[in-house]
Design an enzyme around this catalytic site. Sequence first.
Site, PDB file in Angstrom:
ATOM      1  N   ASP A 260       0.857  -1.166   0.000  1.00  0.00           N
ATOM      2  CA  ASP A 260       0.000   0.000   0.000  1.00  0.00           C
ATOM      3  C   ASP A 260       0.904   1.230   0.000  1.00  0.00           C
ATOM      4  OD1 ASP A 260      -2.346   1.563   0.278  1.00  0.00           O
ATOM      5  OD2 ASP A 260      -1.966   1.726   2.425  1.00  0.00           O
TER       6      ASP A 260
ATOM      7  N   ASP B 267      -2.010  -0.988   5.959  1.00  0.00           N
ATOM      8  CA  ASP B 267      -2.269  -0.496   7.315  1.00  0.00           C
ATOM      9  C   ASP B 267      -3.725  -0.181   7.584  1.00  0.00           C
ATOM     10  OD1 ASP B 267      -2.117   1.916   5.593  1.00  0.00           O
ATOM     11  OD2 ASP B 267      -2.421   2.947   7.495  1.00  0.00           O
TER      12      ASP B 267
ATOM     13  N   ASP C 218      -7.259  -2.234   3.566  1.00  0.00           N
ATOM     14  CA  ASP C 218      -6.213  -3.202   3.216  1.00  0.00           C
ATOM     15  C   ASP C 218      -6.478  -4.586   3.799  1.00  0.00           C
ATOM     16  OD1 ASP C 218      -4.664  -1.292   1.841  1.00  0.00           O
ATOM     17  OD2 ASP C 218      -3.806  -0.584   3.723  1.00  0.00           O
TER      18      ASP C 218
END
Length: 611
Positions: free
Chosen positions: A323, A519, A523
């Site tokens: 990410d 995080d 996700d």
Amino acid sequence: MDLHVSRDFLRGGRSLLPRQWFEPMLLAVTAGALTAGGLSWLIGAHDVADLCWILGTVIAVVPSAIWVLSALRHGHAGVDLIAILALGGTLAVREYLAGALIAVMLASGRTLEAAAQRRASHDIRALLEHAPRSARLRKGDRIREVPLSEVAIGDSVVVGPGEIIPVDGRVTGPPALLDESVLTGESQQVERAEGERVRSGVVNAGGAFEVQATATEKDSTYAEIVRLARHVSAGSAPVVRLADRYAAWFLPLSVATAGLAWAASGSAVRAVAVLVVATPCPLLLAAPVAIVSGLSRASRYGVVISGGGALESLGHVRTLLLDKTDTLTCGRPRVLDVIAAPGQEPAEILRLAASLDQLSPHVLARALVDAAHARGLDLSMPSNVTKEPGLGVAGTVANQHLTVGRHNHGSPSPAWACAADNRAMLDSAAVVWLTVDGHLAGAVLLRDPLRKDAPRTLRRLRSAGIRRLVMLTGDREEPAREIATVLGIDDVHSNLTPADKVAAVHNESAGAVTVMVGDGVNDAPALAAADVGVAMGARGSTASSEAADIVLTTDRVDRLADAVTIAVRSRRIAAQSALSGMFMSLAAMAAALLGLLPPAPGALLQEASTS
């Protein structure tokens, strides 16, 4: 040897001995029987010697049978079965010394394995014992201690010198001097000024201060880490697979070789000798020790791994998906500008957006709240707040229904919104849209700088064996491409929803072991879909930590490179140790097949090679 299940004797569902005492006691009894038999043989009492060795062998047979049966119930037929055959064979052909030696090897192996597991889990136990259980709340001039579950968002919590911060919050009053080593592994103390965020589990290294709670007990940083740690097992799933992988061919080969020795020579003793030297339990012990040592070492770096299986998978990962926000970037976006619709005031747009985002764990939400506090805006407490992963949050503030986050323009955008989009594109900024009662009211532009350690981390990951780096982000394509170019990332997927991230993970998983690092709440599905999910637990969401196999408890992405390096080394040592044990056993089996290595000398050779 099946190292997955090591059970105590059971009676009615209760263990006869505590786990930590069973293996050492078994070793003491078998070693005592071997020693007593040796002393008796030296003084000429051969019958007494045989009786002692028989006793040691029989005592080892019973728990070994339980271990094998337990493994079979789990679908494993490890090389422990060879040990059972060898023990029974020594009794049948009256090679009692060889049986006693095998018994001591089995007991010493189990004892060493249990000790290694206890050492590996020491850091995890310390983490659990460190968890706070109560807090002191200030209500006016009164301070009272309450169970941690009673702390609510907005409560004022007093933290005395040497005490643990019980919940996440903001410092109120004088600056706080903190020891964050439990979470970060760094011994250097840090200072947090008034208004700065602090995390639960951190120790107050200075004078007393107060914290305004921004999360409840179950949603605080330390609680997330503890929830994962409770599931961490120093048991070794990879060692089970490693041992069973070799046992798949080694077990039938050993039995076949023993049968061939019996058929060719007509001697059952020679067949038993083959089984005796085919028992590689002590040599295979280096494999679980390598894995549990890797788990322990990783925990000291602030990397909590949910078991040996995750460590093994991490050891041969080839594709890494990341990410962007709070992983490659600092996760501390700053507000560049606030753009208001005609008739609206920028300060009011920021105030409303920050009021709703007070209950959101997302880093962009925290940036809005921080900016509002910095500008002295008076925030309202929202109600009926709901999260929509990948879109944002919705709720009620001052009797107005608000949404903060992404916005799908169902109709042509007004001129001011198009201008905001263009400005964001030029500045490579993220846009957070605010709607009030269903109408676009304003936009906040934020930019998140790149982590200083990101380039070095990605270089280390490539040197550790990562061949492909992919960025998955819900952010716009322009800032994502800019960061990818700077870092040398192989591919970029932007404007992704949580479902899109899952699809991208599945596509990448087709030809290689994949690791997903993230995080946020959005996700969590992708972390669960990857072969190994890694959550930035220091400031990530509860959902992402619970979906992950690995949690980085420190806000340092370079710890992931440390974890990969540890995993690669642990797996290599485990494999080398298992192979060396197998090859040494194969050489001894060949000698036993030819009649060159009787059972007792063969057992002594195994014992010598172990030490």
